[in-house]
Design a protein around this motif. Sequence first.
Motif, PDB file in Angstrom:
ATOM      1  N   PHE A  16      -1.492   3.650 -24.726  1.00  0.00           N
ATOM      2  CA  PHE A  16      -1.750   2.656 -23.692  1.00  0.00           C
ATOM      3  C   PHE A  16      -0.939   1.417 -24.037  1.00  0.00           C
ATOM      4  N   ASN A  17      -0.280   0.845 -23.050  1.00  0.00           N
ATOM      5  CA  ASN A  17       0.544  -0.336 -23.274  1.00  0.00           C
ATOM      6  C   ASN A  17       0.147  -1.431 -22.297  1.00  0.00           C
ATOM      7  N   SER A  18       0.200  -2.653 -22.779  1.00  0.00           N
ATOM      8  CA  SER A  18      -0.123  -3.814 -21.958  1.00  0.00           C
ATOM      9  C   SER A  18       0.915  -4.896 -22.188  1.00  0.00           C
ATOM     10  N   SER A  19       1.140  -5.682 -21.146  1.00  0.00           N
ATOM     11  CA  SER A  19       2.062  -6.817 -21.274  1.00  0.00           C
ATOM     12  C   SER A  19       1.659  -7.899 -20.284  1.00  0.00           C
ATOM     13  N   ILE A  20       1.701  -9.121 -20.757  1.00  0.00           N
ATOM     14  CA  ILE A  20       1.487 -10.307 -19.924  1.00  0.00           C
ATOM     15  C   ILE A  20       2.680 -11.216 -20.161  1.00  0.00           C
ATOM     16  N   SER A  21       3.327 -11.636 -19.085  1.00  0.00           N
ATOM     17  CA  SER A  21       4.591 -12.342 -19.243  1.00  0.00           C
ATOM     18  C   SER A  21       4.681 -13.522 -18.292  1.00  0.00           C
ATOM     19  N   TYR A  22       5.236 -14.603 -18.815  1.00  0.00           N
ATOM     20  CA  TYR A  22       5.599 -15.758 -17.989  1.00  0.00           C
ATOM     21  C   TYR A  22       7.049 -16.098 -18.289  1.00  0.00           C
ATOM     22  N   ARG A  23       7.877 -16.127 -17.245  1.00  0.00           N
ATOM     23  CA  ARG A  23       9.311 -16.396 -17.404  1.00  0.00           C
ATOM     24  C   ARG A  23       9.684 -17.640 -16.618  1.00  0.00           C
ATOM     25  N   LYS A  24      10.469 -18.478 -17.251  1.00  0.00           N
ATOM     26  CA  LYS A  24      10.887 -19.734 -16.648  1.00  0.00           C
ATOM     27  C   LYS A  24      12.389 -19.898 -16.818  1.00  0.00           C
ATOM     28  N   SER A  25      13.048 -20.250 -15.728  1.00  0.00           N
ATOM     29  CA  SER A  25      14.474 -20.549 -15.788  1.00  0.00           C
ATOM     30  C   SER A  25      14.727 -21.856 -15.065  1.00  0.00           C
ATOM     31  N   TRP A  26      15.836 -22.484 -15.385  1.00  0.00           N
ATOM     32  CA  TRP A  26      16.189 -23.759 -14.799  1.00  0.00           C
ATOM     33  C   TRP A  26      17.430 -23.589 -13.933  1.00  0.00           C
ATOM     34  N   SER A  27      17.282 -23.910 -12.666  1.00  0.00           N
ATOM     35  CA  SER A  27      18.374 -23.723 -11.726  1.00  0.00           C
ATOM     36  C   SER A  27      19.570 -24.586 -12.111  1.00  0.00           C
ATOM     37  N   GLY A  28      20.735 -23.941 -12.183  1.00  0.00           N
ATOM     38  CA  GLY A  28      21.954 -24.655 -12.525  1.00  0.00           C
ATOM     39  C   GLY A  28      22.116 -24.917 -14.003  1.00  0.00           C
ATOM     40  N   LYS A  29      21.170 -24.453 -14.825  1.00  0.00           N
ATOM     41  CA  LYS A  29      21.230 -24.659 -16.263  1.00  0.00           C
ATOM     42  C   LYS A  29      21.301 -23.299 -16.963  1.00  0.00           C
ATOM     43  N   PRO A  30      21.896 -23.246 -18.166  1.00  0.00           N
ATOM     44  CA  PRO A  30      22.005 -21.954 -18.860  1.00  0.00           C
ATOM     45  C   PRO A  30      20.775 -21.592 -19.678  1.00  0.00           C
ATOM     46  N   PHE A  31      19.634 -22.237 -19.412  1.00  0.00           N
ATOM     47  CA  PHE A  31      18.449 -22.022 -20.237  1.00  0.00           C
ATOM     48  C   PHE A  31      17.447 -21.110 -19.526  1.00  0.00           C
ATOM     49  N   ASN A  32      16.731 -20.311 -20.294  1.00  0.00           N
ATOM     50  CA  ASN A  32      15.596 -19.556 -19.784  1.00  0.00           C
ATOM     51  C   ASN A  32      14.619 -19.323 -20.925  1.00  0.00           C
ATOM     52  N   MET A  33      13.361 -19.212 -20.579  1.00  0.00           N
ATOM     53  CA  MET A  33      12.298 -19.094 -21.572  1.00  0.00           C
ATOM     54  C   MET A  33      11.277 -18.071 -21.092  1.00  0.00           C
ATOM     55  N   SER A  34      10.665 -17.384 -22.020  1.00  0.00           N
ATOM     56  CA  SER A  34       9.610 -16.436 -21.683  1.00  0.00           C
ATOM     57  C   SER A  34       8.502 -16.513 -22.725  1.00  0.00           C
ATOM     58  N   ILE A  35       7.274 -16.380 -22.238  1.00  0.00           N
ATOM     59  CA  ILE A  35       6.086 -16.327 -23.100  1.00  0.00           C
ATOM     60  C   ILE A  35       5.389 -15.009 -22.791  1.00  0.00           C
ATOM     61  N   ASN A  36       5.176 -14.195 -23.813  1.00  0.00           N
ATOM     62  CA  ASN A  36       4.678 -12.847 -23.594  1.00  0.00           C
ATOM     63  C   ASN A  36       3.499 -12.534 -24.503  1.00  0.00           C
ATOM     64  N   GLY A  37       2.661 -11.649 -24.003  1.00  0.00           N
ATOM     65  CA  GLY A  37       1.616 -11.023 -24.802  1.00  0.00           C
ATOM     66  C   GLY A  37       1.784  -9.523 -24.692  1.00  0.00           C
ATOM     67  N   TYR A  38       1.594  -8.792 -25.781  1.00  0.00           N
ATOM     68  CA  TYR A  38       1.887  -7.357 -25.790  1.00  0.00           C
ATOM     69  C   TYR A  38       0.803  -6.614 -26.553  1.00  0.00           C
ATOM     70  N   HIS A  39       0.516  -5.416 -26.065  1.00  0.00           N
ATOM     71  CA  HIS A  39      -0.482  -4.564 -26.718  1.00  0.00           C
ATOM     72  C   HIS A  39      -0.022  -3.116 -26.608  1.00  0.00           C
ATOM     73  N   SER A  40      -0.119  -2.370 -27.699  1.00  0.00           N
ATOM     74  CA  SER A  40       0.223  -0.951 -27.711  1.00  0.00           C
ATOM     75  C   SER A  40      -0.837  -0.215 -28.507  1.00  0.00           C
ATOM     76  N   GLN A  41      -1.320   0.879 -27.933  1.00  0.00           N
ATOM     77  CA  GLN A  41      -2.420   1.619 -28.542  1.00  0.00           C
ATOM     78  C   GLN A  41      -2.068   3.097 -28.602  1.00  0.00           C
ATOM     79  N   ASN A  42      -2.092   3.667 -29.778  1.00  0.00           N
ATOM     80  CA  ASN A  42      -1.794   5.082 -29.973  1.00  0.00           C
ATOM     81  C   ASN A  42      -3.107   5.836 -30.098  1.00  0.00           C
ATOM     82  N   THR A  43      -3.339   6.791 -29.185  1.00  0.00           N
ATOM     83  CA  THR A  43      -4.604   7.523 -29.181  1.00  0.00           C
ATOM     84  C   THR A  43      -4.625   8.672 -30.180  1.00  0.00           C
ATOM     85  N   VAL A  44      -3.467   8.962 -30.804  1.00  0.00           N
ATOM     86  CA  VAL A  44      -3.409  10.067 -31.760  1.00  0.00           C
ATOM     87  C   VAL A  44      -3.807   9.580 -33.155  1.00  0.00           C
TER      88      VAL A  44
END
Length: 853
Positions: free
Chosen positions: A369-397
Amino acid sequence: MKNNFYTKPFLCTSILFVLVLFLPALFFGQQVDTLAINLIDTAQTDSIPTDTMLSPDAVKSKVSYKASDSIRIDLQKELVYLFGNSEVYYENVVLKAEEIEISMDSNQVVARGKQDSTGKYYGEPVFTESGQEVRSHEMRYNFQTKKGLIIDAMTHEGENYIHGAKIYKTPDDILYIKNGKYTTCNQEHPHYYFSARKLKIIPDDKIITGPANMVVEDVPTPLAIPFGFFPNSNKQKSGLIIPSPGESAQYGFFLLNGGYYWAISKKLSTQITGDFYSKGSWAARMITDYRKRYKYSGGFSLEQSTFKNSYKEFPDYSETQNFFVKWNHTQDPKARPNSVFSANVNFGNSENYQNNFNSTGQQYLSTSFNSSISYRKSWSGKPFNMSINGYHSQNTVNKTVTVRLPEVAFNVTRIYPFKRKAVVGSEKFYEKIGASYSMNTKNEVTAQDSLFSTRNLNLLQREFKNGMKHTIPISTSFKMLKYFTFTPNVNLSEIWYLESVNKSYDSQTGSLSTDTIPGFVRGGSYNAAINFTTKIYGMYQYRGKVIKAMRHVITPTIGLSYTPENNIGLRSYTDTNNVEHQYSIFENGIYGKPNTTEAGLINFGLLNNFEMKVRNRKDSLGQDTKIKLLENLSFRSSYNMTADSLNWSNIQIGARTYILKKISLNFNASVDPYALDSNTATGAVTKVNESEWSRSGRVGRLTSASLAVGFTLNGKKTDKPKESGFGTPEELEYINANPTAYIDFNIPWTLSMNYNVRYSKPQLQSDIVQTLNFSGDISLTQKWKLGFSSGYDFELKDLSYTSVDIYRDLHCWEMMFNWIPFGPRQSYLFTIKVKSAILQDLKLTRRNLPNVF
């Protein structure tokens, strides 16, 4: 012919005007075409005040009418007769029929169809008011009172179809039906219906019936209701969800998916359902959907269940508690293009889908089972971008869970600091030098799923690893000697940690202790590389009638990379044998440790592509066909000039192609050029600085290889007209998101197969793993479809999880049969139900559930 009139205004003036029109024909023998008569709209006459001359019985609005055959006016009886495709328009009322009779005295209109030579009626009345349509055999309607009487009628309200021997229409558009039929079948003679002596239709609200019983193919059934309320609105409605009954040998009698649907608003709805088992097991779930058009949409679900096996007094008694959380959120790309939030969460215990009767085959076979929560931000006309993420991975085996919270990334896209703002002449080589920057920081833990509980939070917190990594790649690319591409690059990287490792050896006890030291530490590294590449084309022309030419494209690459020795963060300790052991203070870091070993590599690469051109045998002037024989055949390796032994790395081989544009082939292999030696005394196997070529005459040892073969075949798609379908954007979006919930009869058959084989022999022992999966479906007729999904287990030499599905389209009904013939989920499920969502609980379900989960 089209005419407009007001009934009974200036009647005498109208009669005089008609006589003036007809008198010349009587005296001079002129022919007057009755289809050319236009009655004057007297409301537009300025000579006489309309407010004093209008009859109180006159209609309030203009009545327009036309007919394709003829129009006859009876002035004595004040009647207008329309013949042939007749149409009458009044305010928001439209009446169409083969023959229509209009009474100017009573403001009443009568419409009926006509019989042809075979006795079949055609052009029967169709009455439409404010989008509500009624079809009938005969119809009477009063423009003044807005009352109507409809004989042998059928009306359509959303997914509802109502037939009635007589329908009485009131001024507020409420319909009272005598001897009526309620159904969701759109046929003139419905396949099923609820027969009732009295029905009432309230527009955009509900349909109410008195005592009714269900009739299937004109055969009455014992299924009867004392009264009925059917929704008649596009708005969401709250209501009960009827459970599905059944029996299981393991859990007893049960009721599944019973509960309540709460339509909170147009944007928010909640469904609360549960399962009850007679032997004590239960399950409860809550599903919430939300949507704001042009902004966002999503859903949240929470499930809790307890399954009890056997009885508490028996030794084989066991109890399993499961929970699962799902959340998905999607933002409309146009809502905030520079700021996007999304979520896809799947979290719970690994046994949830193993014990769940409502789980699908895909959910049952899932190993992670995999989970992800993401927020992405970019600035128009600028070479910058940023992301804030949360991640979860669960192996049932292996029951391990990885949680990464948070992970922050900041990037600067490629910039060219030496590029001139105003370019004059040709571009200089240094203007192509570009640099970018990326920063990544994360906090991560990997542990057994049993540790993820409130009582283990302190222990779990100590297992988290965190850090930050900075990377600056600098590169450029330009041509040399016209045919060669020269690409130099430099990579700078640095890692930051808030703790480090310290190891100490106790010579008295002979034990090694490892301590975690809090405090900020950093380590940097860099490397540089230069690559040369070109393309070599080979062409062989044929004079045959089929093959025109063969082309071979070779892309050789040679590069030089250097990584200096880096002693930052290196420490050592000496054991009792006076042997010094080195370690890095960064070795437990989440990004690992900087490269400490000097390496000077010469990298080699060779990429091949083979194509064939086939002549157009049908048209000599037509375009030839290109066929890719081998899309990719690559070889890669490297030589380390600074190493004292084992200088050559493994030879990596890769190939990819398509056969007949249908069958895909992917091959990968790794060949070790060095030989192995085994110690007969200890049984240890080690790699020696001696080539396999010198020993056996082979280029190297095949240490690993994989081959994947897959294809999807289907019949030619037929575009058949739909009797009824989904047209709203929301419905189409749901179909695209849930393609397995719908059957496509336009594709006569499909067949998919995937075969994978993996070979591994790192030393003397080899291992081969093979998997085969296949699925498909076939439309036996335009109404029957058979589907299957299975595979082959090469270790057990038997079929793997197998499922057979049979679907029958019954027009307004549908039949589904799912059969799992063997295995731990051996069962069947038979369902026959009404297609319409309004009567989704009108179904018959039979199932045989597995005894063991």
